[in-house]
Design a protein around this motif. Sequence first.
Motif, PDB file in Angstrom:
ATOM      1  N   PRO A  94       4.629  -2.224  -2.150  1.00  0.00           N
ATOM      2  CA  PRO A  94       3.290  -1.934  -1.611  1.00  0.00           C
ATOM      3  C   PRO A  94       3.113  -0.471  -1.222  1.00  0.00           C
ATOM      4  O   PRO A  94       2.028   0.103  -1.403  1.00  0.00           O
ATOM      5  CB  PRO A  94       3.201  -2.857  -0.382  1.00  0.00           C
ATOM      6  N   LEU A  95       4.151   0.160  -0.669  1.00  0.00           N
ATOM      7  CA  LEU A  95       4.040   1.572  -0.308  1.00  0.00           C
ATOM      8  C   LEU A  95       3.836   2.448  -1.536  1.00  0.00           C
ATOM      9  O   LEU A  95       2.992   3.364  -1.539  1.00  0.00           O
ATOM     10  CB  LEU A  95       5.297   2.005   0.456  1.00  0.00           C
ATOM     11  N   LEU A  98       0.289   2.097  -2.720  1.00  0.00           N
ATOM     12  CA  LEU A  98      -0.649   2.876  -1.917  1.00  0.00           C
ATOM     13  C   LEU A  98      -0.682   4.333  -2.374  1.00  0.00           C
ATOM     14  O   LEU A  98      -1.753   4.946  -2.500  1.00  0.00           O
ATOM     15  CB  LEU A  98      -0.271   2.778  -0.441  1.00  0.00           C
ATOM     16  N   LEU A 198      -0.102  -7.917  -1.990  1.00  0.00           N
ATOM     17  CA  LEU A 198      -0.191  -6.835  -1.018  1.00  0.00           C
ATOM     18  C   LEU A 198      -0.196  -5.479  -1.711  1.00  0.00           C
ATOM     19  O   LEU A 198      -0.935  -4.554  -1.310  1.00  0.00           O
ATOM     20  CB  LEU A 198       0.980  -6.932  -0.042  1.00  0.00           C
ATOM     21  N   ALA A 199       0.617  -5.338  -2.763  1.00  0.00           N
ATOM     22  CA  ALA A 199       0.641  -4.084  -3.510  1.00  0.00           C
ATOM     23  C   ALA A 199      -0.711  -3.820  -4.171  1.00  0.00           C
ATOM     24  O   ALA A 199      -1.205  -2.681  -4.180  1.00  0.00           O
ATOM     25  CB  ALA A 199       1.755  -4.120  -4.553  1.00  0.00           C
ATOM     26  N   ALA A 201      -3.631  -4.884  -3.153  1.00  0.00           N
ATOM     27  CA  ALA A 201      -4.585  -4.529  -2.098  1.00  0.00           C
ATOM     28  C   ALA A 201      -4.402  -3.080  -1.660  1.00  0.00           C
ATOM     29  O   ALA A 201      -5.378  -2.332  -1.493  1.00  0.00           O
ATOM     30  CB  ALA A 201      -4.428  -5.476  -0.918  1.00  0.00           C
ATOM     31  N   LEU A 202      -3.164  -2.659  -1.470  1.00  0.00           N
ATOM     32  CA  LEU A 202      -2.914  -1.295  -1.012  1.00  0.00           C
ATOM     33  C   LEU A 202      -3.210  -0.271  -2.112  1.00  0.00           C
ATOM     34  O   LEU A 202      -3.553   0.878  -1.814  1.00  0.00           O
ATOM     35  CB  LEU A 202      -1.471  -1.162  -0.537  1.00  0.00           C
ATOM     36  N   VAL A 205      -6.790   0.215  -1.679  1.00  0.00           N
ATOM     37  CA  VAL A 205      -6.996   0.953  -0.432  1.00  0.00           C
ATOM     38  C   VAL A 205      -6.690   2.436  -0.639  1.00  0.00           C
ATOM     39  O   VAL A 205      -7.412   3.317  -0.148  1.00  0.00           O
ATOM     40  CB  VAL A 205      -6.125   0.367   0.689  1.00  0.00           C
ATOM     41  N   GLY A 206      -5.610   2.741  -1.363  1.00  0.00           N
ATOM     42  CA  GLY A 206      -5.275   4.134  -1.627  1.00  0.00           C
ATOM     43  C   GLY A 206      -6.359   4.848  -2.405  1.00  0.00           C
ATOM     44  O   GLY A 206      -6.718   6.002  -2.098  1.00  0.00           O
ATOM     45  N   VAL A 300      -9.667  -5.752  -2.050  1.00  0.00           N
ATOM     46  CA  VAL A 300      -8.786  -5.698  -0.886  1.00  0.00           C
ATOM     47  C   VAL A 300      -8.775  -7.021  -0.128  1.00  0.00           C
ATOM     48  O   VAL A 300      -7.698  -7.595   0.130  1.00  0.00           O
ATOM     49  CB  VAL A 300      -9.198  -4.533   0.036  1.00  0.00           C
ATOM     50  N   LEU A 304      -5.602  -9.614   0.158  1.00  0.00           N
ATOM     51  CA  LEU A 304      -4.974  -9.832   1.465  1.00  0.00           C
ATOM     52  C   LEU A 304      -4.959 -11.323   1.823  1.00  0.00           C
ATOM     53  O   LEU A 304      -3.982 -11.815   2.407  1.00  0.00           O
ATOM     54  CB  LEU A 304      -5.699  -9.028   2.543  1.00  0.00           C
TER      55      LEU A 304
END
Length: 493
Positions: A94-95, A98, A198-199, A201-202, A205-206, A300, A304
């Motif tokens: 996920p990081l 993002l 989650l990845a 979604a992020l 978001v990014g 997103v 989530l």
Amino acid sequence: MNEQVARDVVLVRAIETMDRKHEILSDDDRMYASRSARELAEWQASDSKSAVTIDHFLQQRSEQILKRLSERMPALRAFLRRGVGSTSLSAGLPLLALLFGAGVDRISDPHRVDLLSAPLLAIIGWNLLVYLVLLAWLFVPASNTGWASAGIVRHLAAGALPRKLPSTLTAALVEFMAEWSRLCGKLTQLRLSRTLHLAAALFAVGAVLSLVARGFLTQYVAGWESTFLDAAQVHTALSVLFAPAAWLFQLPGFSAADIEALRFTQAASQALTQAVSPPSAAGGKRWVLLYTATMLLLVVLPRLVLAAVAHWRARRIAANFPLDLEQPYFRQLRGKMGGPAGVLRVLPYSFTLDEARDRGLASVAAMLLGEQAQVMLRPSSGYGDEPVDALGGAALIDPAISLTAVLFNLAATPENENHGAFLEHLLRASPRGVAVLIDESSLLERLAAQAGGRSRVDERIALWQQFCAHHRATAMIVNLLEPQARPLDQGAA
């Protein structure tokens, strides 16, 4: 029991099952572990004022054995310290998503908001396609690991095989890794789904954060251009795309004339022929808000929610791991903790046992269910009899029976209309399953003095194994005259 305890228990079972010569764990090691586990389980039960359970006993016993093995073999320590689940993948993916999402919208001109932005439209379109696939997947029969491959599930569930270990222990770990990846396949798939949702979604978001953040430092110019689409078609497509976000967040709409005015080629032509300024940035804020709201609403939030559902389901399974404690291995340990003796019910088919083979059957029961195991020998079913009549109304669902086994003679040739019909009836009528025992002693006595007798026995064994596999059962070859000549794996049934 929880996931970590179940993992330790399955690992100890693999070690004890593969260590037939007691090279890794001696008899004293096993007896000490059982005695200490019984005392600790009793103390734990008295402290909590509850009854001693097999879960507590297995937990304490597996901890004792693994602690002793890790002290003897440092190479095993790292494998034992490895926690359940894959925390590095769960946090790292996920990081990374993002960070990649923050750079995806920089592919286009950083000073303008493209109404037909390929990166942003691709993110929305891809996620809508994923939702359709997930919806269709609900109506598709799932396999053992679902959409994830067996190799991925095995690696995430069991990890890598440590080196510099005795061959017997290495074989035991290979067996454990295969069994554990099968047992926690559903749990691993849920965790992987949670990470991917989650990845995703992020990632969105990014992209949104980058688009909004650059708006504070850059003056966006809104517009669009296309070779094949006209203003009316673009207006229709964007109206459908932005309709949910515009309705929910009460954002201002736009007309076909607004879209026509934002065409980059049209604005440039007017600037040259009429000496007017190029498109202003006044509308840039509106389109940034529309894309931001649409990404939050269509990407997103759904991702989530899906990640939260997968996380909740995974936590439920991890807190109460579905480990079948009615298997013969656990029945044996239940006897060592002072539980009731196991009962092996045997249903012979066209096979009458003499006194010597009856004693051998008691030894087989001890291999499967522990030293205190009892044998319930039913009358032999006649060859060709109807299964219901042959069983004489015996109730196959009986909580007092630890294991039901059908006994065939290897000297007989398996026939689908007789042996197969009897076996199929037992499998349908026994939700907990039926063990298949095939005695080789009669055929060995007959062919012992003949040339090539051993090869003929092996051919007949292969025939029976193929026959049982066809009926979704596992053939266990036994020798009722010399039970130790065919030692059974404790988990075989």
